[in-house]
Structures are given as C-alpha cells and as structure tokens.
Design a protein around this motif. Sequence first.
Motif, PDB file in Angstrom:
ATOM      1  N   GLY A 102      40.639  43.954  42.183  1.00  0.00           N
ATOM      2  CA  GLY A 102      39.609  44.719  41.458  1.00  0.00           C
ATOM      3  C   GLY A 102      39.636  46.244  42.162  1.00  0.00           C
ATOM      4  N   GLY A 103      38.975  46.747  41.258  1.00  0.00           N
ATOM      5  CA  GLY A 103      38.799  48.160  41.437  1.00  0.00           C
ATOM      6  C   GLY A 103      38.107  48.864  42.716  1.00  0.00           C
TER       7      GLY A 103
ATOM      8  N   GLU B  29      40.336  48.366  45.577  1.00  0.00           N
ATOM      9  CA  GLU B  29      41.763  49.440  45.408  1.00  0.00           C
ATOM     10  C   GLU B  29      41.255  50.909  45.844  1.00  0.00           C
TER      11      GLU B  29
ATOM     12  N   LYS C  20      50.898  51.843  44.094  1.00  0.00           N
ATOM     13  CA  LYS C  20      50.624  51.558  42.775  1.00  0.00           C
ATOM     14  C   LYS C  20      50.825  52.670  41.627  1.00  0.00           C
TER      15      LYS C  20
ATOM     16  N   ARG D  56      42.766  41.686  35.761  1.00  0.00           N
ATOM     17  CA  ARG D  56      42.527  40.355  36.358  1.00  0.00           C
ATOM     18  C   ARG D  56      41.986  39.538  34.991  1.00  0.00           C
TER      19      ARG D  56
ATOM     20  N   LYS E  21      37.870  41.494  29.990  1.00  0.00           N
ATOM     21  CA  LYS E  21      38.977  41.959  29.640  1.00  0.00           C
ATOM     22  C   LYS E  21      39.782  41.702  28.281  1.00  0.00           C
TER      23      LYS E  21
ATOM     24  N   GLY F  18      48.284  39.864  35.676  1.00  0.00           N
ATOM     25  CA  GLY F  18      47.125  39.905  36.618  1.00  0.00           C
ATOM     26  C   GLY F  18      47.075  39.109  37.469  1.00  0.00           C
ATOM     27  N   GLY F  19      46.152  39.350  38.380  1.00  0.00           N
ATOM     28  CA  GLY F  19      45.970  38.439  39.592  1.00  0.00           C
ATOM     29  C   GLY F  19      44.578  37.978  39.448  1.00  0.00           C
TER      30      GLY F  19
ATOM     31  N   ILE G 237      53.097  46.131  39.704  1.00  0.00           N
ATOM     32  CA  ILE G 237      52.255  46.729  38.796  1.00  0.00           C
ATOM     33  C   ILE G 237      52.672  48.218  38.058  1.00  0.00           C
TER      34      ILE G 237
ATOM     35  N   GLY H 230      37.545  51.182  34.574  1.00  0.00           N
ATOM     36  CA  GLY H 230      39.158  50.755  34.006  1.00  0.00           C
ATOM     37  C   GLY H 230      40.037  51.463  34.777  1.00  0.00           C
ATOM     38  N   LEU H 231      40.139  51.278  35.934  1.00  0.00           N
ATOM     39  CA  LEU H 231      40.924  52.133  36.881  1.00  0.00           C
ATOM     40  C   LEU H 231      42.510  51.758  36.125  1.00  0.00           C
ATOM     41  N   THR H 232      42.827  50.665  35.399  1.00  0.00           N
ATOM     42  CA  THR H 232      44.013  50.463  34.910  1.00  0.00           C
ATOM     43  C   THR H 232      44.408  51.444  33.896  1.00  0.00           C
TER      44      THR H 232
ATOM     45  N   GLU I 248      45.291  54.510  35.789  1.00  0.00           N
ATOM     46  CA  GLU I 248      46.795  54.391  36.374  1.00  0.00           C
ATOM     47  C   GLU I 248      47.803  54.603  35.609  1.00  0.00           C
TER      48      GLU I 248
HETATM   49  N1  UDP Z   1      44.982  45.055  39.751  1.00  0.00           N
HETATM   50  C1  UDP Z   1      45.816  44.596  40.897  1.00  0.00           C
HETATM   51  N2  UDP Z   1      46.366  43.176  40.358  1.00  0.00           N
HETATM   52  C2  UDP Z   1      46.200  42.576  39.273  1.00  0.00           C
HETATM   53  C3  UDP Z   1      45.468  43.414  38.356  1.00  0.00           C
HETATM   54  C4  UDP Z   1      44.718  44.471  38.582  1.00  0.00           C
HETATM   55  O1  UDP Z   1      46.070  45.040  41.840  1.00  0.00           O
HETATM   56  O2  UDP Z   1      46.613  41.622  39.173  1.00  0.00           O
HETATM   57  C5  UDP Z   1      44.530  46.432  40.202  1.00  0.00           C
HETATM   58  C6  UDP Z   1      44.945  47.355  39.084  1.00  0.00           C
HETATM   59  O3  UDP Z   1      45.820  48.043  39.170  1.00  0.00           O
HETATM   60  C7  UDP Z   1      43.534  48.297  39.267  1.00  0.00           C
HETATM   61  C8  UDP Z   1      42.387  47.332  39.503  1.00  0.00           C
HETATM   62  O4  UDP Z   1      42.995  46.383  40.355  1.00  0.00           O
HETATM   63  O5  UDP Z   1      43.838  49.303  40.264  1.00  0.00           O
HETATM   64  C9  UDP Z   1      41.379  46.937  38.630  1.00  0.00           C
HETATM   65  O6  UDP Z   1      40.548  47.960  38.560  1.00  0.00           O
HETATM   66  P1  UDP Z   1      39.616  48.115  37.177  1.00  0.00           P
HETATM   67  O7  UDP Z   1      38.701  49.094  37.287  1.00  0.00           O
HETATM   68  O8  UDP Z   1      40.677  48.240  35.895  1.00  0.00           O
HETATM   69  O9  UDP Z   1      39.147  46.758  36.711  1.00  0.00           O
HETATM   70  P2  UDP Z   1      38.279  45.583  37.564  1.00  0.00           P
HETATM   71  O10 UDP Z   1      39.210  44.692  37.914  1.00  0.00           O
HETATM   72  O11 UDP Z   1      37.691  46.242  38.848  1.00  0.00           O
HETATM   73  O12 UDP Z   1      37.023  45.170  36.961  1.00  0.00           O
END
Ligand code: UDP
Length: 415
Positions: free
Chosen positions: A55-56, A59, A208, A238, A243, A267-268, A306, A326-328, A331
């Motif tokens: 999650g963000g 991160e 990343k 995720r 999502k 996703g994880g 990723i 939405g850090l994705t 990125e």
């Molecule tokens: N991410 C990750 N592994 C995953 C899926 C997402 O490391 O399997 C990272 C993704 O690259 C991003 C963060 O987790 O840096 C997700 O942040 P985002 O704000 O998009 O969504 P959140 O999961 O916090 O709702």
Amino acid sequence: MSLATHDGPPPAHKPASLDGYVELVGAEEINELRALARRLEGKEIQMVNSTAVGGGVAEILNRLVPLARDLGVTIRWDVITGGLDFFEITKSFHNALQGGPYQGKPEDFEIFLAYNEQNRARLRFDAAVTVIHDPQPVALINARSNHSGHWIWRCHIDLSRPNPTVWKFLETYVLRYDGAIFSSPDFSRQLPIPQYLFYPSIDPLAEKNRELEPEFIRQVLERYGIDPSRPILAQISRFDRWKDPVGVIRAYRIVKKYFDCQLVLAGGSATDDPEGSAVLEEVRAAAGDDPDIHVLELPPWSPLEINALQRAATVVIQKSLREGFGLTVTEALWKGKPVVASAVGGIPAQVIHKHTGLLAHSVEGTAYQIRFLLSHPDIAQRLGQQGRHHVLEHFLITSYLKRYLTLSVHLLAHC
Ligand code: UDP
C-alpha cells in the motif's frame, strides 16, 4: 482477544542520501531541505501507521524516513499491531469511509478501541510532532497529555462521501488533533482544526522507479509468459474491489475485439488488508482461461518486478472506483507511460485529461480511451512525457519531505 502480531516489525530503513536528487530537482531545493532540517535540531518526529509493507502509506514512509534521517532529522516510525479481528474491522471502516455499505456490529467500535489502547500502552509517545496515519491508529490520540507535542492526523483515503456512522465515531478522535492532512481538497471535512493539503509522492531513485536495463525488463516478461511483441495493458494494484480489477477485465475484453492485446493484473496484498485473497479469486474467475490475461500475485516486496511491468506496459490502467491518490498512477506517469484512469479521488490531480493522460468514468469509457491510445501512439507518447514532467514538478518525495518539515517548523514555532 489477543494481540497477535499481524505485521512484521518496521523494515530496516536503508540509508539514503539526498545528494542523488540534486540532478533532478536542483541544488536549491536540497539546500532548502537542509535549512529546514537545521531548525528541527533536537526535536523528534514520530510517524505511526498500520503496515510496514504494502500500500501507498508504507511505500512513502519507507523512503521518507531514511531521507529525513539523511538530513539529520530525528524521526521514528512505529507500526501498530493487531489481530485479524482488528484488521477486518478497520477494513470495514475503510470501505465505509470511502462510501461503501457498512454492516459492522456495535462491539466493533469496542474492539477497535481495545487494540488502539494496547498499542498506546506498547508504544512511546514523547515526540515533538506525532503524525498518525489513517483511521486504524486514530484513537492513539488518547496518549496525548498536557506535556505532549503536536499531534497531526494524516488521512490518505477518499473521505468525500463517508458513511455517517463510521465517520461520526472517528470524528470524535480527529477533532482532538492539532490538524489534519488530506491528499485532495475534495476529501477535507468540516472540522474546527486546521487542514493541510499534502499530495503524496514517489521516490524517483527507489527500486520501484529507477531506470532499468531493457534486458531485465525482457527477463521479467519472459518469467511471467508475457509477449513483448504485442500491446500490454497493465493495472498494478492490490487486489481490492475499490481498484475494480474485474472492471479492468471487462474493459480489456472490449479492446480485445479491436487489438490483439494482453492484460496484466499484478498485485500483492497489504498486511492490513484481509480481503485480498477473496478479491483475487473473483479476478481469477473473471479472467477464465484467456491465455492473454496474466493475473500475477506478487510477493509483498517486489519493487523491481513492478517497475519492470510498468515500464513494459503499452498503456497503464487505474480503473479505481475510489482512490485516495493512486501512487501507481504517479509511478506510471514518472515512467513516461500513457495512463487511462478513473476520474476519482486524487487521480485527476495527476491525470489532467488530454494533457498528462486520459480520464474515464466507466468500463466502456476506459475501453474507449485505451483504444484511442493504441491507435494514436504519437499522442500516447506525448501524454506520457507531459505526465513525467507533471510528476517532476509536483509529486516527488523531496516536495513531500519539504511539506512535513515546513509543517513541523511551523507547529513548533507556535507552541
Ligand atoms: N504496490 C506494491 N505491490 C503490489 C501492488 C502495489 O508494492 O502488489 C505498490 C504500488 O507500486 C504503489 C503502492 O503499493 O507504490 C500502492 O499505492 P496506491 O496509492 O496506488 O494504492 P493503495 O494500495 O495505497 O490503495
């Protein structure tokens, strides 16, 4: 109720150096950070959240904390612990706060408070500035005493349409903070405390996001059986219903009628999100036996994979129904990728329609915009370049660190 450790300890923060950022953001910006840090000498900043990985929020903290230390700032990061019952309740709060239905039991509030109380007793709260991230640890404000420093609630989620029962409960705690930070003006609430807008950020030098050798990207595609010669649509998130991964599959199926493309859903899970495996099952069922849909369950810590999947994508999708920021998306934009994303939460701050990407409001709209990009590669490339510039200007970790330092200096000057 036992205090099972649902999470590992906070990760060992890798040392980081701000010198590497001079080339990207300029020496003046880094000098400003150093000057702000000097004003915080002898003061401690504490960050508290609910997961060390996934999650963000995790991160950002994984990068922010070591960089602040490189500046000489004394900063501590604590992760709260709780049993599965706690994280199921906090996930139901999270869903309700983002506008979903709420069917919690009255005792859920008691269980929530009991875990907060256990963490209050376990952790130390004597920092000059304590930042509590998101609803899970919000009741730690009970640790505040007359001698405490400043307490800030940092909300990362979309609070534009919160369920009133859950918000009313949390609000009684939020009101006791010295201020609240939101990720978008749309999420701010009517509160009697100061509110601040902090856009989240990415670290361009993290694994990343850093540049990768084409050979490494090729190997990652080969490992997952993805064909580099055909268009790749990718959503990396995720497995969470907000999502809308199943909606992404539906959009892909429309596009597939016109383009021989592939879809990567990777996703994880996050340790504070117990719903991931159920959603993953729904996604696998929706994908059926289509060999061009790659549903990849990534280990929680796979930054290079990723990075490679984002760089390999022809179009990056983020079809969220609600989204804090939405850090994705950030990125993907940083990697110069054309992005098709939903116009929700913090996404429109990043994807400026027809300038840094394309916005959509439905499955059909998402499919339409993807088709447009696949048939106009020159426009797709221009949007990606403009997207990267937008991130450079607004969403890099150095700006984010500056906001935290400035806020801390400001709070301490007015104590
Ligand atoms: N991410 C990750 N592994 C995953 C899926 C997402 O490391 O399997 C990272 C993704 O690259 C991003 C963060 O987790 O840096 C997700 O942040 P985002 O704000 O998009 O969504 P959140 O999961 O916090 O709702």
